[in-house]
Design an enzyme around this catalytic site. Structure first.
Site, PDB file in Angstrom:
ATOM      1  N   GLU A 173       0.672   8.903  -4.662  1.00 47.45           N
ATOM      2  CA  GLU A 173      -0.704   8.702  -3.780  1.00 47.45           C
ATOM      3  C   GLU A 173      -0.632   9.847  -2.474  1.00 47.45           C
ATOM      4  OE1 GLU A 173      -0.460   4.473  -2.552  1.00 47.45           O
ATOM      5  OE2 GLU A 173      -0.835   3.973  -4.639  1.00 47.45           O
ATOM      6  N   GLU A 279      -0.976   1.398 -13.834  1.00 49.11           N
ATOM      7  CA  GLU A 279      -0.840   0.095 -12.852  1.00 49.11           C
ATOM      8  C   GLU A 279      -2.200  -0.643 -13.326  1.00 49.11           C
ATOM      9  OE1 GLU A 279       0.081   0.847  -8.751  1.00 49.11           O
ATOM     10  OE2 GLU A 279       1.281   2.317  -9.208  1.00 49.11           O
TER      11      GLU A 279
END
Ligand code: XIL
Length: 365
Positions: A173, A279
């Site tokens: 991220e 995810e």
């Protein structure tokens, strides 16, 4: 002898009728409930496990506490999935709680569990702006000292696990939605070059590991995705190993469009990166409304899952690193606690029973 017009007799008769009606109603309810449950389970009851249907690994994030304490959870994890990502216990706050102190106890027992059960272990995550230990967030040092901290952090962890970890999410991220670099503590202290350094350190510590960049909204935001690709391509052109991209895929039943997902898969693989749906979960209640009934959104969820998996099936085999769900049962999903809302984003319900999405998954693989 009681006569039919005896009022006491009449009352008893009415009471018996009421009881009979009640029992019949209950019986009908039980039959219809068990049929409904039967319908979900029986169309895809599976003793062998999801992964046996797939041409690529099917993974789940593992909640270590549940794995240790809940045998239903543990058995489901072992039977259904063949790739495990530690949901939390490999993050910096767990592994590196104080300067010069590494805490391996749970992580090592998790590694042994994966080895004993023949599960691929996907390491998550080395460099992130969240779940940092306080000492790291408060660390005072020059850029060179921060770089040393990063190096020790990455190389101690990667060397410790060595070949028992197949792949690492090296950086997690790092980008904003507008395609610029997130102003994380790493960027502030080391500068934008920290990403390149992180990959280099990981590669030095284990040249056999597959190294991934992992992020959210890469499936829906082409601006962010293109920036990620541009940076990773630059690193590769400088001889740094970046093997794959983790597309987190925290999506909902309505967003994004399947065509956007197809485009993302295409773009990532045409740039020669392994593609990890890393995810995966499908929120049914992204607006956080009060939900009254729990059935209509389950078929929308199943459909959405079918479409993502069909697109993933189209990806060239050499780029299919696998699909990892971010949890097993709705009960353990991070969405509920993180966003504080009612939601049911996973394959198994709160009772660990398979949902329609599970059936669709098996049918689509
Ligand atoms: C989440 C975990 O699931 C939660 O248990 C924890 O409280 C917060 O982190 N993106 C990631 C994951 O890369 O590490 C996050 O996991 C979810 C979002």
């Amino acid at each position: 002898m009681l006569k039919s017009h005896d009022p006491a007799n009449k009352d008893r008769f009415a009471a018996t009728l009421r009881t009979l009606r009640l029992m019949l109603g209950l019986l009908l309810l039980i039959v219809s409930l068990s049929c409904a449950r039967e319908k979900v389970v029986s169309s895809c009851t599976d003793e062998t496990g999801i992964y046996t249907y797939a041409a690529y690994p099917i993974g789940t994030a593992i909640d270590y506490e549940a794995l240790r304490n809940d045998s239903t959870y543990r058995n489901l994890a072992i039977r259904q999935f063949n790739s495990f990502t530690p949901e939390n216990i490999f993050k910096a706050e767990y592994l590196h709680p104080a300067e010069g102190v590494f805490h391996w106890t749970e992580a090592d027992s998790f590694v042994n569990f994966c080895l004993a059960n023949n599960k691929r272990l996907h390491g998550h995550t080395l460099v992130w702006h969240n779940q940092l230990p306080a000492w790291m967030s408060n660390y005072r040092g020059t850029a060179a000292e921060w770089e040393q901290l990063l190096k020790v952090h990455i190389q101690t962890i990667v060397s410790h696990f060595n070949q028992s970890v197949t792949a690492w999410d090296v950086v997690n991220e790092a980008f904003n939605e507008d395609g610029t670099l997130r102003n994380s503590i790493w960027k502030q202290k080391i500068g934008p070059g920290y990403i390149e350094k992180a990959f280099r350190f990981a590669q030095e510590a284990n040249p056999h590991a597959l190294l991934f960049y992992n992020d959210y909204n890469l499936e829906s935001n082409p601006v962010k995705r293109k920036s990620v690709l541009a940076l990773l391509n630059t690193l590769k052109s400088r001889g740094i190993s970046v093997h794959g991209i983790g597309v987190q895929m925290h999506i909902s039943t309505t967003y994004p469009e399947p065509s956007q997902i197809a485009e993302a898969f295409q773009e990532i693989t045409s740039n020669h990166y392994l593609l990890h749906v890393s995810e995966f979960d499908i929120a049914v209640n992204p607006q956080g409304k009060t939900l009254s009934s729990g059935t209509s959104f389950f078929s929308a969820q199943a459909q959405r899952l079918g479409s993502v998996v069909s697109h993933y099936n189209q990806v060239a085999k050499r780029y299919q690193y696998g699909i990892t769900f971010w949890g097993i049962s709705d009960k353990n999903s991070w969405i509920r606690s993180f966003y504080n809302r009612q939601d049911y984003p996973l394959l198994f319900d709160d009772m660990y029973l398979p949902k329609p999405a599970y059936c669709t998954l098996i049918q689509t693989l």
